[in-house]
Structures are given as structure tokens and as C-alpha cells.
Scaffold this motif. Structure first.
Motif, PDB file in Angstrom:
ATOM      1  N   ARG A  96      26.998  43.867  38.069  1.00 58.39           N
ATOM      2  CA  ARG A  96      28.045  44.886  38.085  1.00 58.39           C
ATOM      3  C   ARG A  96      27.555  46.015  38.992  1.00 58.39           C
ATOM      4  N   VAL A  97      28.268  46.266  40.083  1.00 60.11           N
ATOM      5  CA  VAL A  97      27.826  47.257  41.057  1.00 60.11           C
ATOM      6  C   VAL A  97      28.800  48.428  41.172  1.00 60.11           C
ATOM      7  N   HIS A  98      29.911  48.331  40.473  1.00 63.91           N
ATOM      8  CA  HIS A  98      30.947  49.357  40.532  1.00 63.91           C
ATOM      9  C   HIS A  98      31.888  49.092  39.371  1.00 63.91           C
ATOM     10  N   ARG A  99      32.618  50.087  38.932  1.00 62.83           N
ATOM     11  CA  ARG A  99      33.553  49.828  37.829  1.00 62.83           C
ATOM     12  C   ARG A  99      34.622  48.821  38.231  1.00 62.83           C
ATOM     13  N   ASN A 100      34.783  48.604  39.544  1.00 65.05           N
ATOM     14  CA  ASN A 100      35.801  47.661  40.029  1.00 65.05           C
ATOM     15  C   ASN A 100      35.235  46.364  40.591  1.00 65.05           C
ATOM     16  N   TYR A 101      33.884  46.234  40.630  1.00 70.29           N
ATOM     17  CA  TYR A 101      33.303  45.068  41.302  1.00 70.29           C
ATOM     18  C   TYR A 101      32.124  44.462  40.537  1.00 70.29           C
ATOM     19  N   VAL A 102      32.077  43.120  40.539  1.00 68.46           N
ATOM     20  CA  VAL A 102      30.905  42.341  40.132  1.00 68.46           C
ATOM     21  C   VAL A 102      30.556  41.447  41.310  1.00 68.46           C
ATOM     22  N   VAL A 103      29.290  41.444  41.725  1.00 67.43           N
ATOM     23  CA  VAL A 103      28.895  40.760  42.958  1.00 67.43           C
ATOM     24  C   VAL A 103      27.872  39.669  42.667  1.00 67.43           C
ATOM     25  N   ASN A 104      28.012  38.553  43.396  1.00 66.91           N
ATOM     26  CA  ASN A 104      27.015  37.489  43.372  1.00 66.91           C
ATOM     27  C   ASN A 104      25.802  37.975  44.164  1.00 66.91           C
ATOM     28  N   ALA A 105      24.696  38.240  43.480  1.00 69.62           N
ATOM     29  CA  ALA A 105      23.508  38.800  44.141  1.00 69.62           C
ATOM     30  C   ALA A 105      22.977  37.888  45.241  1.00 69.62           C
ATOM     31  N   ASN A 106      23.209  36.586  45.125  1.00 75.46           N
ATOM     32  CA  ASN A 106      22.735  35.650  46.138  1.00 75.46           C
ATOM     33  C   ASN A 106      23.533  35.723  47.433  1.00 75.46           C
ATOM     34  N   SER A 117      21.967  52.135  51.365  1.00 80.08           N
ATOM     35  CA  SER A 117      21.834  53.027  50.219  1.00 80.08           C
ATOM     36  C   SER A 117      22.514  54.371  50.443  1.00 80.08           C
ATOM     37  N   LYS A 118      22.342  54.946  51.628  1.00 79.24           N
ATOM     38  CA  LYS A 118      22.936  56.255  51.887  1.00 79.24           C
ATOM     39  C   LYS A 118      24.461  56.209  51.852  1.00 79.24           C
ATOM     40  N   ASP A 119      25.017  55.096  52.307  1.00 78.56           N
ATOM     41  CA  ASP A 119      26.475  54.952  52.343  1.00 78.56           C
ATOM     42  C   ASP A 119      27.030  54.316  51.075  1.00 78.56           C
ATOM     43  N   ASN A 120      26.124  53.945  50.139  1.00 76.31           N
ATOM     44  CA  ASN A 120      26.553  53.269  48.905  1.00 76.31           C
ATOM     45  C   ASN A 120      27.417  52.048  49.219  1.00 76.31           C
ATOM     46  N   LEU A 121      26.880  51.200  50.110  1.00 79.65           N
ATOM     47  CA  LEU A 121      27.648  50.062  50.593  1.00 79.65           C
ATOM     48  C   LEU A 121      26.822  48.783  50.521  1.00 79.65           C
ATOM     49  N   ILE A 122      27.432  47.710  50.015  1.00 79.26           N
ATOM     50  CA  ILE A 122      26.813  46.392  49.966  1.00 79.26           C
ATOM     51  C   ILE A 122      27.512  45.496  50.978  1.00 79.26           C
ATOM     52  N   VAL A 123      26.728  44.821  51.826  1.00 77.72           N
ATOM     53  CA  VAL A 123      27.279  43.896  52.814  1.00 77.72           C
ATOM     54  C   VAL A 123      26.943  42.483  52.382  1.00 77.72           C
ATOM     55  N   LEU A 124      27.965  41.632  52.288  1.00 82.98           N
ATOM     56  CA  LEU A 124      27.771  40.248  51.878  1.00 82.98           C
ATOM     57  C   LEU A 124      27.553  39.349  53.086  1.00 82.98           C
ATOM     58  N   GLU A 125      27.218  38.078  52.825  1.00 82.23           N
ATOM     59  CA  GLU A 125      26.905  37.127  53.893  1.00 82.23           C
ATOM     60  C   GLU A 125      28.048  36.962  54.885  1.00 82.23           C
ATOM     61  N   ASN A 126      29.270  37.081  54.410  1.00 80.32           N
ATOM     62  CA  ASN A 126      30.431  36.913  55.292  1.00 80.32           C
ATOM     63  C   ASN A 126      30.891  38.243  55.888  1.00 80.32           C
ATOM     64  N   ASN A 127      30.009  39.260  55.785  1.00 81.86           N
ATOM     65  CA  ASN A 127      30.254  40.608  56.306  1.00 81.86           C
ATOM     66  C   ASN A 127      31.337  41.375  55.562  1.00 81.86           C
ATOM     67  N   LYS A 173      23.911  52.461  40.660  1.00 79.36           N
ATOM     68  CA  LYS A 173      22.913  52.331  41.730  1.00 79.36           C
ATOM     69  C   LYS A 173      21.513  52.064  41.199  1.00 79.36           C
ATOM     70  N   ASN A 174      21.048  52.873  40.260  1.00 82.57           N
ATOM     71  CA  ASN A 174      19.687  52.691  39.729  1.00 82.57           C
ATOM     72  C   ASN A 174      19.534  51.345  39.041  1.00 82.57           C
ATOM     73  N   THR A 175      20.537  50.965  38.250  1.00 82.92           N
ATOM     74  CA  THR A 175      20.494  49.675  37.558  1.00 82.92           C
ATOM     75  C   THR A 175      20.466  48.527  38.551  1.00 82.92           C
ATOM     76  N   PHE A 176      21.227  48.661  39.635  1.00 82.23           N
ATOM     77  CA  PHE A 176      21.260  47.624  40.677  1.00 82.23           C
ATOM     78  C   PHE A 176      19.870  47.410  41.258  1.00 82.23           C
ATOM     79  N   PHE A 177      19.197  48.494  41.671  1.00 79.70           N
ATOM     80  CA  PHE A 177      17.886  48.351  42.312  1.00 79.70           C
ATOM     81  C   PHE A 177      16.799  47.943  41.324  1.00 79.70           C
ATOM     82  N   ASP A 178      17.035  48.111  40.031  1.00 76.72           N
ATOM     83  CA  ASP A 178      16.085  47.648  39.020  1.00 76.72           C
ATOM     84  C   ASP A 178      15.934  46.128  39.026  1.00 76.72           C
TER      85      ASP A 178
END
Length: 245
Positions: free
Chosen positions: A197-207, A214-224, A234-239
């Protein structure tokens, strides 16, 4: 590539120098060389340790075995370790065996013997973790999503992310999307542990994550595709990761 952090318990200065030389030449990071179990226990519980080398006899006593037994009592998932010993007596082996070491290396040892043994232990340990994770996550159990009267078979690993869609949630794959009548929170409970869970609106496949800005609070996936990393998550994600700076 993650550098392997090694804790060494060895009271012989000459042997300690040899171990340091062999390990550093093969790109292991020695966190600390301790000559007693009190210091070793403190380091183990305050530092990130991936592997431990334990001399069975310290100052003439089998304190290395005592240290291993202490780890078993205090830690649920023991870090892989091997025993070093210059004693080949059967009684010593039997006493050490009850701690379930991942390997033994007899002194005197050479560089290749030590390094290959460590690498084999780590490979076996990592495979065991992967197998247990796959078993516990049920990551190979497929889902069937209904769309336009057709049920589509989708493996969890093929889901890129899940997002809120009104009162329900939308499942995003590379080929197509599906709507589920589950809420995002409830659907997340159905997913393997590699979904974060990376946002109240999103769950992401970590793989599927390629980059994290980090500065932009943005995750880029394999398909861009890009997903917002919520500040509250954020803190929980990096844990979930070991961040190498």
C-alpha cells in the motif's frame, strides 16, 4: 547489489586478520570482529547482519556454541552462520550440531574453501526464504476476473497495481484492466505480501517497481506508468527495503 554484512566472532588476532583479508577481497563487509560473546550479541542486535562466522573455542572455552544457542533463544529467524574450529573431535561436533549451524569449516582453511562455503550457505538460505515466501503468499494461485461475460485467468505476479475506482477497485495489468466489487483495502488483503500500500488510492506490485523518486513522491513501474507515493505511506514503504546510500 546488496553487500553481505558479516559479523565475526574470533579471539585469535592472527586468524582475525586472515578472515578480514579473505572476506574483504571477496566483497563482503565486515561489520565487526568480536573476541567475546557479550560484544557479539550487542552487535548482532544493533546492526544489520546477514551472515555470522563463529569460532567455537574462545579463550579455551566453547563460547561460540553458547553464542549460537543464545541466538536460537532470542531470535525467531536466525541469521545463517558457520562454525570455525581447529578441533575435529566428534564430541565437539555433536555439541555444536544441536544449534543447527549452516556449516562447519575446519582450521586451517584457505580462501576458496571459506568463500565457497559462505556462498553455498547463502544461496541455500535465500532459496529457502523464496520458497517459504511463495508458499505463504500463494503467489502462484490465479485469480479469475469477469469481464463482458468472460472469466480471465490472471496470476498475482501479472498485476501491476490496484487503484480505487469509486466504491470499488480497478486491477491494472499490462494487457487489460478489471473492476472488482471489493474495496481497495479488502482486495489488498487477498493479495500476496509483495503488494504494498503506497497511497490511500493505490496498492503496487513491488516486483514491478523500476524507480522511486523520493523528492517527487513518485513511483515508476516497469512499463513507465507512474504512481503517487503518499507521504503517510513513505516511511512504511522504505521499511520494506535495504536502502544503500
Amino acid at each position: 547489489m546488496h553487500i553481505i554484512n558479516v559479523l565475526v566472532l574470533e579471539d585469535d588476532d592472527f586468524e582475525a586478520v586472515i578472515l578480514k583479508e579473505y572476506l574483504e577481497e571477496n566483497h563482503f563487509n565486515i561489520v565487526k570482529i568480536c573476541n567475546n560473546i557479550v560484544d557479539a550479541i550487542e552487535i548482532y542486535h544493533t546492526q544489520t547482519i546477514d551472515f555470522i562466522i563463529i569460532d567455537i573455542f574462545l579463550n579455551g572455552k566453547p563460547d561460540g556454541i553458547t553464542f549460537a544457542k543464545t541466538l536460537l533463544k532470542r531470535t525467531r529467524n536466525v541469521t545463517p552462520f558457520l562454525f570455525l574450529t581447529g578441533h575435529a573431535e566428534r564430541s565437539i561436533f555433536e555439541n555444536a550440531k544441536v544449534t543447527h549451524p549452516h556449516g562447519f569449516v575446519l582450521k586451517p582453511f584457505n580462501e576458496k574453501e571459506l568463500v565457497y562455503t559462505i556462498q553455498l550457505i547463502l544461496n541455500k538460505h535465500n532459496r529457502s526464504i523464496e520458497d517459504n515466501t511463495a508458499l505463504n503468499d500463494n503467489s502462484s494461485v490465479p485469480y479469475f476476473f469477469k469481464k463482458n461475460g468472460v472469466f480471465y485467468k490472471i496470476l498475482p505476479k501479472d498485476i501491476s497495481f490496484v487503484e480505487v475506482e469509486g466504491r470499488y477497485c480497478k486491477i491494472i495489468t499490462l494487457k487489460t484492466n478489471f473492476i472488482s466489487q471489493y474495496t481497495l483495502t479488502d482486495f489488498h488483503k487477498q493479495l500476496p505480501s509483495f503488494f504494498l500500500r503506497v497511497h490511500r488510492n493505490y496498492v503496487v506490485n513491488a516486483n514491478k517497481i523500476k524507480e522511486v523518486h523520493s523528492k517527487d513522491n513518485l513511483i515508476v513501474l516497469e512499463n513507465n506508468q507512474t504512481i503517487t507515493l503518499g507521504r503517510a505511506y513513505k516511511n512504511t514503504f522504505f521499511d520494506h527495503y535495504k536502502v544503500i546510500r
